[in-house]
Design a protein around this motif. Structure first.
Motif, mmCIF file in Angstrom:
data_model
loop_
_atom_site.group_PDB
_atom_site.id
_atom_site.type_symbol
_atom_site.label_atom_id
_atom_site.label_comp_id
_atom_site.label_asym_id
_atom_site.label_seq_id
_atom_site.Cartn_x
_atom_site.Cartn_y
_atom_site.Cartn_z
ATOM 1 N N ASP A 116 -0.243 -5.508 -11.306
ATOM 2 C CA ASP A 116 0.408 -4.351 -10.693
ATOM 3 C C ASP A 116 -0.651 -3.591 -9.905
ATOM 4 N N SER A 117 -0.616 -3.733 -8.587
ATOM 5 C CA SER A 117 -1.696 -3.237 -7.729
ATOM 6 C C SER A 117 -1.522 -1.762 -7.381
ATOM 7 N N PRO A 118 -2.613 -1.101 -7.025
ATOM 8 C CA PRO A 118 -2.531 0.301 -6.601
ATOM 9 C C PRO A 118 -2.009 0.404 -5.171
ATOM 10 N N GLN B 47 0.812 -1.219 0.000
ATOM 11 C CA GLN B 47 0.000 0.000 0.000
ATOM 12 C C GLN B 47 0.845 1.269 0.000
ATOM 13 N N GLN C 206 -3.594 5.174 -11.610
ATOM 14 C CA GLN C 206 -2.600 6.183 -11.976
ATOM 15 C C GLN C 206 -1.925 5.837 -13.306
ATOM 16 N N GLY D 47 3.262 3.847 -1.653
ATOM 17 C CA GLY D 47 3.652 4.240 -2.993
ATOM 18 C C GLY D 47 5.158 4.405 -3.110
ATOM 19 N N SER E 4 -2.997 0.977 -2.201
ATOM 20 C CA SER E 4 -4.296 1.099 -1.541
ATOM 21 C C SER E 4 -4.578 -0.141 -0.720
ATOM 22 N N ASP F 225 -2.413 -3.607 -15.561
ATOM 23 C CA ASP F 225 -2.224 -2.322 -14.881
ATOM 24 C C ASP F 225 -3.495 -2.041 -14.080
ATOM 25 N N TYR F 226 -3.481 -2.443 -12.824
ATOM 26 C CA TYR F 226 -4.655 -2.344 -11.946
ATOM 27 C C TYR F 226 -4.653 -1.033 -11.160
ATOM 28 N N ASP F 227 -3.651 -0.207 -11.396
ATOM 29 C CA ASP F 227 -3.509 1.067 -10.696
ATOM 30 C C ASP F 227 -4.082 2.175 -11.577
ATOM 31 N N THR G 58 5.496 -1.160 -9.837
ATOM 32 C CA THR G 58 5.340 -1.192 -11.287
ATOM 33 C C THR G 58 6.560 -1.805 -11.965
#
Length: 383
Positions: free
Chosen positions: A248-250, A123, A155, A125, A252, A151-153, A130
């Motif tokens: 690739d998780s956010p 979680q 951003q 950043g 969060s 790309d699960y983020d 990435t």
């Protein structure tokens, strides 16, 4: 829960099945040229006569499933379920699993093998999720695996770094397949973008970020149905086309992250440690605090849904011993943790930054760099 279809002397079975099991059933029946209703019928009949206790199937997040059974079979099946002390949803899942196991041969077993699912999560950043997601996806593709990198983020750093346009808000995307499947006209494979180049041989595909994924947690909060399994239901139809799916998780810990972690759980007879979470960390104190928060989420999700979610390993990212005692002592603490183990230390070197600047995959831009070899090492450690 049956309704008569007297014209065919069959009754409608309306129940639930986990998305992965339903997909495997459809694929196997199609391979063998068997009608779905006949496969389910054979499975239930075998289940009714099977004397050895069968393993419990994970039915959390099961979705609607319907087919036709010979008249009277569903009623006797429900009675048998009650006698065995299982719900008819569990009984149906066991019957389908039994049919699949009884109708597997070397060729079909290889084809429908459970796709490997690697969730790259933290979680915090800026820890290199990435770069790690992209690197290990590239390394898997190099070995001949068919890889879907997601790309699960919202951003969209992964998409941007590979010069892939993110999907505009309102356009069909992974979010559509998760929250409103009735509006989805394209398959996941049609949304994915292949990465060009001989090194990956067309085996590496990227599912781009979607700008409206910023609203995914809010959408899931209002979603009518099992929220934790929406990502699995969305990706299940694409699983037969890939050997490995990397997410690739956010940064969060919200509902969208719950869905990603649930997707990475151990399924059925899947070997231990084949799927799960890879956690990038840094050699500094705040990274340890963020890791503790992620572990709490993993433990809570595992307890809530009675699942097994493996922490496949830690990757100490952007490591530079010249930063002194903080870096070296933090690395010692990570390595002393024991479980999960540190599977690689990825140094802070220029090639990764250069690859981002020229929007090329690291293993294409600098295939013999130390960082590229580290990504290959991680993949070997995960096998």
């Amino acid at each position: 829960m049956s309704s008569s279809n007297s014209g065919a002397d069959r009754e409608k079975l309306t129940s639930k099945l986990p998305a992965s099991l339903r997909h495997e059933l459809k694929v196997r029946a199609a391979q063998l040229g068997v009608d779905l209703q006949d496969a389910v019928t054979d499975g239930i009949v075998s289940w009714q006569t099977y004397s050895t206790p069968l393993a419990t199937i994970d039915t959390s997040g099961a979705d609607s499933f319907g087919t036709w059974l010979p008249e009277g079979l569903y009623d006797t099946f429900k009675v048998d379920c009650a006698d065995r002390g299982v719900s008819y949803i569990q009984g149906l899942a066991q019957a389908v699993r039994l049919w699949l196991d009884q109708h597997a041969d070397a060729q079909t077993a290889k084809t429908v093998q459970v796709v490997r699912r690697i969730i790259v999560a933290n979680q915090k950043g800026g820890v290199g999720k990435t770069a790690l997601s992209a690197g290990i996806a590239q390394a898997f593709a190099e070995t001949g695996q068919r890889v879907l990198l997601i790309d699960y983020d919202p951003q969209g750093h992964l998409s941007h770094q590979l010069a892939i346009p993110a999907i505009d808000a309102g356009e069909e995307s992974l979010v559509t397949h998760m929250l409103d499947r009735d509006k989805a006209s394209k398959s996941i494979g049609q949304l994915a973008v292949p990465i060009e180049g001989d090194r990956f041989g067309g085996r590496l595909h990227v599912l781009p970020a979607a700008f409206d994924a910023f609203l995914l947690d809010a959408g899931l909060a209002m979603f009518r149905g099992p929220r934790h399994s929406v990502l699995e239901r969305a990706l299940a139809p694409a699983e037969a086309d890939y050997d490995v799916i990397v997410i690739d998780s956010p940064p969060s810990l919200g509902l969208a992250m719950d869905a990603a972690l649930y997707y990475g759980r151990q399924r059925g007879d899947e070997p231990e440690g084949r799927s799960g979470v890879v956690i990038p960390v840094e050699a500094e104190d705040s990274s340890a605090k963020a890791y503790g928060m992620l572990v709490k989420q993993i433990n809570a999700l595992s307890a809530d849904y009675d699942l097994t979610l493996h922490q496949l390993g830690l990757v100490v990212n952007k490591y530079d011993s010249r930063r002194g005692f903080i870096a070296t002592s933090s690395l010692e603490k990570w390595e002393g943790l024991g479980t999960p183990r540190v599977i690689a230390v990825n140094k802070d070197l220029r090639e990764q930054r250069e690859a981002v600047r020229v929007t090329l995959p690291l293993l294409e831009y600098a295939p013999e760099s130390e960082q590229a070899h580290t990504m290959r090492k991680i993949v070997k450690e995960l096998k």
